[in-house]
Design a protein around this motif. Structure first.
Motif, mmCIF file in Angstrom:
data_model
loop_
_atom_site.group_PDB
_atom_site.id
_atom_site.type_symbol
_atom_site.label_atom_id
_atom_site.label_comp_id
_atom_site.label_asym_id
_atom_site.label_seq_id
_atom_site.Cartn_x
_atom_site.Cartn_y
_atom_site.Cartn_z
ATOM 1 N N TYR A 37 0.839 -1.189 0.000
ATOM 2 C CA TYR A 37 0.000 0.000 0.000
ATOM 3 C C TYR A 37 0.878 1.244 0.000
ATOM 4 O O TYR A 37 1.860 1.308 0.745
ATOM 5 N N TYR A 46 -1.533 -2.561 7.081
ATOM 6 C CA TYR A 46 -2.735 -1.737 7.194
ATOM 7 C C TYR A 46 -2.453 -0.329 6.675
ATOM 8 O O TYR A 46 -1.379 0.228 6.911
ATOM 9 N N ASP A 345 -14.187 2.413 -1.798
ATOM 10 C CA ASP A 345 -15.295 1.466 -1.784
ATOM 11 C C ASP A 345 -15.818 1.278 -0.359
ATOM 12 O O ASP A 345 -15.362 0.402 0.373
ATOM 13 N N GLY A 348 -18.155 -2.121 -0.211
ATOM 14 C CA GLY A 348 -17.539 -3.417 -0.475
ATOM 15 C C GLY A 348 -18.086 -4.134 -1.686
ATOM 16 O O GLY A 348 -17.904 -5.352 -1.826
ATOM 17 N N ASP A 349 -18.724 -3.395 -2.600
ATOM 18 C CA ASP A 349 -19.290 -4.026 -3.796
ATOM 19 C C ASP A 349 -18.370 -3.951 -5.007
ATOM 20 O O ASP A 349 -18.751 -4.336 -6.111
ATOM 21 N N GLY A 350 -17.140 -3.451 -4.802
ATOM 22 C CA GLY A 350 -16.192 -3.352 -5.906
ATOM 23 C C GLY A 350 -16.274 -2.053 -6.668
ATOM 24 O O GLY A 350 -15.464 -1.810 -7.565
ATOM 25 N N ASP A 412 -9.506 2.061 3.525
ATOM 26 C CA ASP A 412 -9.743 0.880 4.359
ATOM 27 C C ASP A 412 -8.577 0.696 5.321
ATOM 28 O O ASP A 412 -7.575 0.069 4.988
ATOM 29 N N GLY A 415 -8.614 -3.239 7.028
ATOM 30 C CA GLY A 415 -8.415 -4.403 6.185
ATOM 31 C C GLY A 415 -9.620 -5.315 6.037
ATOM 32 O O GLY A 415 -9.462 -6.493 5.685
ATOM 33 N N ASP A 416 -10.837 -4.789 6.244
ATOM 34 C CA ASP A 416 -12.025 -5.640 6.126
ATOM 35 C C ASP A 416 -12.659 -5.595 4.746
ATOM 36 O O ASP A 416 -13.719 -6.175 4.518
ATOM 37 N N GLY A 417 -12.026 -4.886 3.812
ATOM 38 C CA GLY A 417 -12.534 -4.814 2.449
ATOM 39 C C GLY A 417 -13.529 -3.694 2.221
ATOM 40 O O GLY A 417 -14.035 -3.540 1.104
ATOM 41 N N ARG A 418 -13.802 -2.908 3.252
ATOM 42 C CA ARG A 418 -14.710 -1.765 3.128
ATOM 43 C C ARG A 418 -14.003 -0.521 3.657
ATOM 44 O O ARG A 418 -13.391 -0.548 4.726
#
Length: 475
Positions: A37, A46, A345, A348-350, A412, A415-418
């Motif tokens: 990152y 992170y 995002d 979390g839908d891409g 993010d 790191g939970d994808g959102r």
């Protein structure tokens, strides 16, 4: 495995003593993979958030400026008193002087390719020699212990128009795997090609003339699907996209994001995000002082969609104001909708969503401010299902705001994808300022579980000993 610098130097010396030429340049570039990152300063996996306070007092020097880092973790952004990086700290080049405004502009990238992101800070009013307001750019190297040691990026023309580093952007513009740096220089740009040595020296440099108004804002992002990062250049008149190539940055045939005009104040907010998940980066340019919905200084933003050739020449741009269907609020004078923008995002839908700062919005008091989350969709950015948050939103701590949303950052950090959000109000608490950390629910942002971070203490007492913590975030 990371090879310590002193062992790399010893190895090079041994090879040369034996009459052998090293097969690679002995520099941090080959010591570790590029940081995962571009904003993970301590390499823990992170993302971190860099916060600018360019008007902060350092010791007795007013408006010397500092940058603080809010470190990410599995539980989110740290809320403890942040560590301040400034020119009064050992290891950071320069001297904390009045009105240097260290960190007025900040960005980040792993410039030396050692596996840690590095902080790049512009000080547009830095004195060079006897000349005031010439500007400077400082890189503070990341490491396992965070940001400690730094170096100066060379100012190639300190006697020119000045204010070097008043805009910055980092990315792999040449597609060779090494992050590059672009810094505003008068009415043009200076491209520094990576990798960089620990003394701040790039592999090479070149100048790009813009003419006219130069650059107020620089944003790096991939607009098409090739290997090169592109550069968005915003000034008072228009927005240009410079295309990344193997030899540097070049102008594209489509140079202006429609719907923008000369404005002032918060007039240079911009970001890049893929709002429709088609693989192409879309460009948002926001003008917080512009006429929006027919109301002067209400603010507006424009989206230009990406394509395989860059900004689309067939798909129309789209303008958003508080009069747009689904967008909360009503256009009013000095709302400054779009004073700040950040794409990420949240759901979390891409698809990227867009957080919009509206620091002049009136709440319980004059100009208490707020933010609007606009969501991405299969057709791009939309006002449908958007979300308004301010200091009166349930769960948001401390309602005594006056410029909530002056700067925003969506990323993010857990790191939970959102993506969660950082929102600043530099004017709160007697201009000390504060940053709010707002969490994602997976559907939107919420005030529940949010937290507030206050600035570090770096100043001596005095009538102007304020911080204005959160004037900007690093991209």
């Amino acid at each position: 495995m990371r090879v310590p610098q002193h062992l790399r130097t010893t190895l090079a010396a041994a090879l040369l003593a034996a009459g052998l030429t090293p097969l690679v340049t002995v520099s941090p570039a080959w010591a570790a993979p590029l940081a995962k990152y571009s904003d993970d300063f301590n390499g823990d996996g992170y993302r971190d958030i860099a916060v600018a306070s360019p008007w902060a007092r350092i010791g007795s020097s007013r408006q010397a400026g500092h940058v603080s880092v809010l470190y990410g973790s599995a539980s989110g952004t740290s809320t403890s008193l942040p560590f301040a990086v400034h020119q009064g700290r050992a290891g950071v080049p320069g001297t904390a002087e009045a009105e240097d405004e260290f960190g007025k502009v900040i960005t980040s990238a792993d410039l030396d390719r050692d596996g840690y992101a590095d902080l790049i800070a512009g000080s547009p009013n830095e004195k060079v020699g006897t000349r005031t307001g010439q500007g400077a750019v400082t890189v503070v190297w990341g490491g396992s212990a965070g940001l400690l040691q730094g170096a100066s990026i060379p100012n190639k023309k300190p006697t020119a128009e000045g204010h070097f580093g008043s805009a910055l952007a980092a990315g792999d513009f040449t597609g060779d795997g090494n992050p590059d740096l672009v810094a505003a220089e008068g009415t043009g740009l200076r491209l520094y090609r990576g990798p960089f040595t620990r003394t701040g020296i790039p592999s090479s440099t070149s100048y790009i003339g813009l003419g006219g108004y130069g650059a107020l804002r620089l944003v790096a992002g991939k607009i098409n699907k090739n290997a090169y990062v592109d550069l968005v250049v915003v000034n008072e008149r228009n927005t240009r996209v410079l295309k990344g190539t193997s030899t540097g940055l070049t102008m594209t045939s489509k140079t202006t994001v429609a719907g923008e005009s000369s404005t002032y104040g918060c007039s240079a907010a911009a970001t890049v995000g893929d709002f429709d998940k088609d693989g192409y980066g879309d460009v948002v340019v926001a003008r917080g002082w512009a006429t929006g919905g027919g109301v002067s200084s209400a603010g507006r933003l424009t989206v230009a969609y990406g394509s395989s050739t860059g900004l689309s020449t067939t798909r129309a741009t789209k303008t958003f104001t508080q009069a747009t269907s689904g967008v909360p609020g009503t256009p009013e004078m000095q709302d400054h909708f779009g004073c700040s923008v950040s794409a990420g995002d949240v759901t979390g839908d891409g698809r990227a969503d867009l957080l919009v700062g509206v620091p002049g919005e009136q709440g319980s008091g004059l100009g208490t401010g707020g933010v609007t989350l606009l969501k991405g969709s299969s057709s791009g950015l939309t006002g449908e299902n958007s979300r308004w948050l301010d200091a009166s939103t349930s769960g948001v701590p401390d309602s005594s705001t006056q410029d909530f949303g002056l700067a925003v950052r969506v990323t993010d950090t857990d790191g939970d994808g959102r993506a969660d959000a950082a929102v600043s109000d530099p004017g709160v608490h007697g201009y000390d300022g504060a940053v709010w950390y707002l969490r994602s629910t997976g559907l939107s942002l919420t005030g529940e579980g949010s937290s507030i971070i206050y600035p570090p203490r770096t100043e001596s007492t005095g009538t102007d000993a304020w911080h204005n913590f959160g004037m900007a975030f690093a991209d």
